[in-house]
Design a protein around this motif. Sequence first.
Motif, PDB file in Angstrom:
ATOM      1  N   GLY A   7       0.787  -1.223   0.000  1.00 41.85           N
ATOM      2  CA  GLY A   7       0.000   0.000   0.000  1.00 41.85           C
ATOM      3  C   GLY A   7       0.820   1.275   0.000  1.00 41.85           C
ATOM      4  O   GLY A   7       0.273   2.364   0.101  1.00 41.85           O
ATOM      5  N   LYS A   8       2.125   1.135  -0.093  1.00 38.83           N
ATOM      6  CA  LYS A   8       2.998   2.298  -0.165  1.00 38.83           C
ATOM      7  C   LYS A   8       4.183   1.953  -1.052  1.00 38.83           C
ATOM      8  O   LYS A   8       4.491   0.785  -1.274  1.00 38.83           O
ATOM      9  N   PRO A  35       7.214  14.021   0.560  1.00 39.72           N
ATOM     10  CA  PRO A  35       7.343  15.313   1.247  1.00 39.72           C
ATOM     11  C   PRO A  35       7.408  15.208   2.772  1.00 39.72           C
ATOM     12  O   PRO A  35       7.989  16.071   3.423  1.00 39.72           O
ATOM     13  N   ASP A  36       6.840  14.153   3.351  1.00 40.31           N
ATOM     14  CA  ASP A  36       6.882  14.047   4.817  1.00 40.31           C
ATOM     15  C   ASP A  36       8.135  13.331   5.314  1.00 40.31           C
ATOM     16  O   ASP A  36       8.375  13.235   6.508  1.00 40.31           O
ATOM     17  N   GLY A  37       8.955  12.826   4.374  1.00 43.51           N
ATOM     18  CA  GLY A  37      10.242  12.236   4.726  1.00 43.51           C
ATOM     19  C   GLY A  37      10.183  10.927   5.486  1.00 43.51           C
ATOM     20  O   GLY A  37      11.148  10.540   6.129  1.00 43.51           O
ATOM     21  N   ASP A  38       9.065  10.196   5.373  1.00 43.24           N
ATOM     22  CA  ASP A  38       8.948   8.937   6.106  1.00 43.24           C
ATOM     23  C   ASP A  38       9.564   7.746   5.373  1.00 43.24           C
ATOM     24  O   ASP A  38       9.565   6.629   5.870  1.00 43.24           O
ATOM     25  N   LEU A  42       3.123   7.442  -0.080  1.00 43.89           N
ATOM     26  CA  LEU A  42       1.782   6.935   0.172  1.00 43.89           C
ATOM     27  C   LEU A  42       0.892   7.261  -1.020  1.00 43.89           C
ATOM     28  O   LEU A  42       1.193   8.141  -1.827  1.00 43.89           O
ATOM     29  N   PHE A  43      -0.203   6.564  -1.120  1.00 45.37           N
ATOM     30  CA  PHE A  43      -1.128   6.757  -2.232  1.00 45.37           C
ATOM     31  C   PHE A  43      -1.487   8.230  -2.394  1.00 45.37           C
ATOM     32  O   PHE A  43      -1.445   8.779  -3.493  1.00 45.37           O
ATOM     33  N   GLU A  44      -1.826   8.883  -1.290  1.00 43.61           N
ATOM     34  CA  GLU A  44      -2.237  10.283  -1.336  1.00 43.61           C
ATOM     35  C   GLU A  44      -1.112  11.181  -1.849  1.00 43.61           C
ATOM     36  O   GLU A  44      -1.341  12.123  -2.598  1.00 43.61           O
ATOM     37  N   GLU A  45       0.120  10.887  -1.435  1.00 42.42           N
ATOM     38  CA  GLU A  45       1.263  11.672  -1.893  1.00 42.42           C
ATOM     39  C   GLU A  45       1.474  11.472  -3.390  1.00 42.42           C
ATOM     40  O   GLU A  45       1.737  12.426  -4.123  1.00 42.42           O
ATOM     41  N   PHE A  46       1.360  10.229  -3.829  1.00 46.05           N
ATOM     42  CA  PHE A  46       1.566   9.913  -5.237  1.00 46.05           C
ATOM     43  C   PHE A  46       0.510  10.587  -6.105  1.00 46.05           C
ATOM     44  O   PHE A  46       0.824  11.215  -7.112  1.00 46.05           O
ATOM     45  N   VAL A  47      -0.745  10.470  -5.689  1.00 43.37           N
ATOM     46  CA  VAL A  47      -1.839  11.080  -6.444  1.00 43.37           C
ATOM     47  C   VAL A  47      -1.672  12.602  -6.469  1.00 43.37           C
ATOM     48  O   VAL A  47      -1.843  13.239  -7.515  1.00 43.37           O
TER      49      VAL A  47
END
Length: 97
Positions: A7-8, A35-38, A42-47
Amino acid sequence: IDVDNDGKISRAELENAFKAAGQEMTEELWEDFDPDGDGYVLFEEFVGKQAAKQQQQRTQSGQANDIATLFQNIDVDNDGKISRAELENAFKAAGQE
């Protein structure tokens, strides 16, 4: 891209996707995707990243079309060049001399 289906997207997964496309992923690009450097996209970041990229492309394409249209409007003899007379006429038509 999410090879392990967790999922990531890990950095390694994204790098492999870039390599498969014949491109290299830079540190700057990774930071844009994560952007959050984790360490994961994540799906939301990619989209969000893809939506921003598409909007930028539409904006650039629109600007290029606007410039091309403006050029064509000024180049009245359609020779692919704007002569001094054509430019002067364009300014006069716009109310500027």
